[in-house]
Design a protein around this motif. Structure first.
Motif, mmCIF file in Angstrom:
data_model
loop_
_atom_site.group_PDB
_atom_site.id
_atom_site.type_symbol
_atom_site.label_atom_id
_atom_site.label_comp_id
_atom_site.label_asym_id
_atom_site.label_seq_id
_atom_site.Cartn_x
_atom_site.Cartn_y
_atom_site.Cartn_z
ATOM 1 N N LEU A 178 0.837 -1.204 0.000
ATOM 2 C CA LEU A 178 0.000 0.000 0.000
ATOM 3 C C LEU A 178 0.873 1.256 0.000
ATOM 4 O O LEU A 178 0.502 2.280 -0.567
ATOM 5 C CB LEU A 178 -0.905 0.004 1.234
ATOM 6 C CG LEU A 178 -1.734 1.278 1.495
ATOM 7 C CD1 LEU A 178 -2.803 1.438 0.420
ATOM 8 C CD2 LEU A 178 -2.376 1.223 2.876
ATOM 9 N N PHE A 179 2.062 1.144 0.611
ATOM 10 C CA PHE A 179 2.974 2.284 0.723
ATOM 11 C C PHE A 179 3.976 2.283 -0.431
ATOM 12 O O PHE A 179 4.529 1.235 -0.782
ATOM 13 C CB PHE A 179 3.740 2.237 2.048
ATOM 14 C CG PHE A 179 2.859 2.316 3.259
ATOM 15 C CD1 PHE A 179 2.277 3.515 3.635
ATOM 16 C CD2 PHE A 179 2.603 1.190 4.032
ATOM 17 C CE1 PHE A 179 1.463 3.602 4.750
ATOM 18 C CE2 PHE A 179 1.797 1.254 5.150
ATOM 19 C CZ PHE A 179 1.217 2.470 5.505
ATOM 20 N N GLU A 180 4.206 3.468 -0.979
ATOM 21 C CA GLU A 180 5.244 3.649 -1.984
ATOM 22 C C GLU A 180 6.047 4.885 -1.619
ATOM 23 O O GLU A 180 5.613 5.701 -0.792
ATOM 24 C CB GLU A 180 4.645 3.779 -3.389
ATOM 25 C CG GLU A 180 3.968 2.490 -3.871
ATOM 26 C CD GLU A 180 3.587 2.541 -5.332
ATOM 27 O OE1 GLU A 180 3.683 3.633 -5.943
ATOM 28 O OE2 GLU A 180 3.194 1.490 -5.876
ATOM 29 N N GLY A 181 7.216 5.032 -2.228
ATOM 30 C CA GLY A 181 8.077 6.156 -1.895
ATOM 31 C C GLY A 181 8.754 6.754 -3.103
ATOM 32 O O GLY A 181 9.032 6.066 -4.095
ATOM 33 N N VAL A 182 9.021 8.048 -3.012
ATOM 34 C CA VAL A 182 9.807 8.770 -4.019
ATOM 35 C C VAL A 182 10.922 9.473 -3.262
ATOM 36 O O VAL A 182 10.659 10.183 -2.287
ATOM 37 C CB VAL A 182 8.945 9.803 -4.784
ATOM 38 C CG1 VAL A 182 9.804 10.577 -5.775
ATOM 39 C CG2 VAL A 182 7.788 9.115 -5.504
ATOM 40 N N ASN A 183 12.161 9.276 -3.707
ATOM 41 C CA ASN A 183 13.308 9.836 -3.000
ATOM 42 C C ASN A 183 13.922 10.961 -3.823
ATOM 43 O O ASN A 183 14.352 10.751 -4.962
ATOM 44 C CB ASN A 183 14.362 8.745 -2.744
ATOM 45 C CG ASN A 183 15.409 9.192 -1.751
ATOM 46 O OD1 ASN A 183 15.171 10.074 -0.926
ATOM 47 N ND2 ASN A 183 16.583 8.578 -1.816
ATOM 48 N N LEU A 184 13.951 12.159 -3.238
ATOM 49 C CA LEU A 184 14.489 13.331 -3.932
ATOM 50 C C LEU A 184 15.691 13.862 -3.167
ATOM 51 O O LEU A 184 15.761 13.763 -1.946
ATOM 52 C CB LEU A 184 13.433 14.436 -4.029
ATOM 53 C CG LEU A 184 12.097 14.069 -4.685
ATOM 54 C CD1 LEU A 184 11.132 15.236 -4.551
ATOM 55 C CD2 LEU A 184 12.298 13.743 -6.149
ATOM 56 N N SER A 185 16.628 14.450 -3.904
ATOM 57 C CA SER A 185 17.771 15.092 -3.253
ATOM 58 C C SER A 185 17.532 16.588 -3.106
ATOM 59 O O SER A 185 17.840 17.188 -2.087
ATOM 60 C CB SER A 185 19.051 14.849 -4.057
ATOM 61 O OG SER A 185 18.907 15.324 -5.393
ATOM 62 N N HIS A 186 16.955 17.201 -4.141
ATOM 63 C CA HIS A 186 16.671 18.634 -4.047
ATOM 64 C C HIS A 186 15.639 18.993 -5.114
ATOM 65 O O HIS A 186 15.935 19.071 -6.288
ATOM 66 C CB HIS A 186 17.933 19.463 -4.267
ATOM 67 C CG HIS A 186 17.684 20.945 -4.169
ATOM 68 N ND1 HIS A 186 17.328 21.558 -2.982
ATOM 69 C CD2 HIS A 186 17.714 21.919 -5.100
ATOM 70 C CE1 HIS A 186 17.166 22.860 -3.189
ATOM 71 N NE2 HIS A 186 17.391 23.097 -4.473
ATOM 72 N N GLN A 187 14.416 19.192 -4.701
ATOM 73 C CA GLN A 187 13.333 19.510 -5.619
ATOM 74 C C GLN A 187 12.108 19.839 -4.794
ATOM 75 O O GLN A 187 12.090 19.586 -3.589
ATOM 76 C CB GLN A 187 13.053 18.309 -6.545
ATOM 77 C CG GLN A 187 12.342 18.677 -7.835
ATOM 78 C CD GLN A 187 12.271 17.488 -8.786
ATOM 79 O OE1 GLN A 187 12.909 16.467 -8.564
ATOM 80 N NE2 GLN A 187 11.507 17.621 -9.834
ATOM 81 N N ASN A 188 11.094 20.417 -5.419
ATOM 82 C CA ASN A 188 9.844 20.647 -4.705
ATOM 83 C C ASN A 188 9.152 19.303 -4.520
ATOM 84 O O ASN A 188 8.646 18.715 -5.471
ATOM 85 C CB ASN A 188 8.960 21.605 -5.506
ATOM 86 C CG ASN A 188 7.689 21.946 -4.760
ATOM 87 O OD1 ASN A 188 6.783 21.131 -4.618
ATOM 88 N ND2 ASN A 188 7.618 23.163 -4.256
#
Length: 261
Positions: free
Chosen positions: A68-78
């Motif tokens: 059910l859980f998903e993730g998006v990993n950002l270093s520098h962004q809105n």
């Protein structure tokens, strides 16, 4: 056919609150799925905004334990916009909210009701600001009034707790803004919209990641991105200075030739 709902949750250093947030949101989503309000393919998407603590590690573990859980990993962004643009091709409808549990999760039901009744955008609006300090309450209300005076279309006491349909998200994707101010951009998308009022809670754990400097920067982006009044005021002031200078120059010349200098 029940619609796929994607909850988009920006996270920055939220290791203290994230397990409880996930627990409560999982229960809410399961209830909505069981009542056939949303599709069983719906998801909760945590967007890590360059956190330096264990936030991303917790998100990864949540996904491992439950799809059910998903993730998006950002270093520098809105983080919020990036998350919305990531899920827009998968979701029928999205709801964005903060990870700190201050937004009332139960308002999701009312938002979905309005969506199924024809709204493409539903704004979560605070019914009162009693949990804020006097300074934050006064400056926030002042900001909304200034934005209204400048001609920017913003929803009073609305932050980023909102529902957006797929076509509303596609409309948002057409904007090419550099200074991102979603609270001003979303109302410009158009389509049918409505409001759900809710009471904002105290933060469940941790500290606010929005210091005064960041709040001022955010306000400045809003003012400069969605109104030409500041430019007009500067031009008008410049015009007055030029006019006064010309009058002074002519007066000086006349005085010189008349021998009064």
């Amino acid at each position: 056919m029940n619609k796929k709902l994607y909850l988009v949750i920006p996270c920055y250093k939220e290791e203290e609150v994230l397990p409880e947030t996930a627990k409560r949101l999982q229960l809410k989503m399961q209830n909505l799925i069981n009542s056939q309000t949303i599709s069983s393919a719906s998801k909760i998407v945590f967007v890590n905004d360059g956190s330096t603590d264990r936030t991303w590690e917790i998100i990864q573990q949540l996904h491992k334990d439950n799809p059910l859980f998903e993730g998006v990993n950002l270093s520098h962004q809105n983080a919020l916009l990036a998350g919305l643009m990531t899920v827009k091709d998968y979701a029928d409808v999205t709801i964005s909210m903060d990870a700190d549990l201050q937004d009332d999760i139960d308002a999701i039901d009312a938002m979905l009701d309005k969506y199924y009744n024809g709204c493409d955008i539903v704004y979560g609006v605070r019914s009162k600001r009693e949990t804020d300090t006097w300074f934050k309450r006064t400056t926030a209300e002042g900001f909304y009034k200034v934005m209204e005076w400048l001609g920017a279309k913003v929803v009073f006491n609305h932050a980023d707790y909102r529902l957006m349909s797929k076509r509303a998200l596609n409309g948002l994707a057409e904007f090419k803004e550099v200074n991102l101010f979603l609270r001003g951009m979303v109302p410009m998308v158009g389509y049918t919209s409505d409001i759900v009022y809710y009471e904002r809670h105290e933060r469940f754990a941790g500290e606010s990641k929005y210091p005064l400097k960041k709040m001022l920067s955010f306000a400045w982006d809003g003012i400069t991105s969605f109104s030409i009044k500041p430019i007009s005021m500067i031009m008008a002031f410049g015009g007055v200075i030029v006019a006064c200078s010309m009058i002074a120059f002519i007066y000086t010349l006349v005085s010189y030739f008349m021998g009064h200098v």
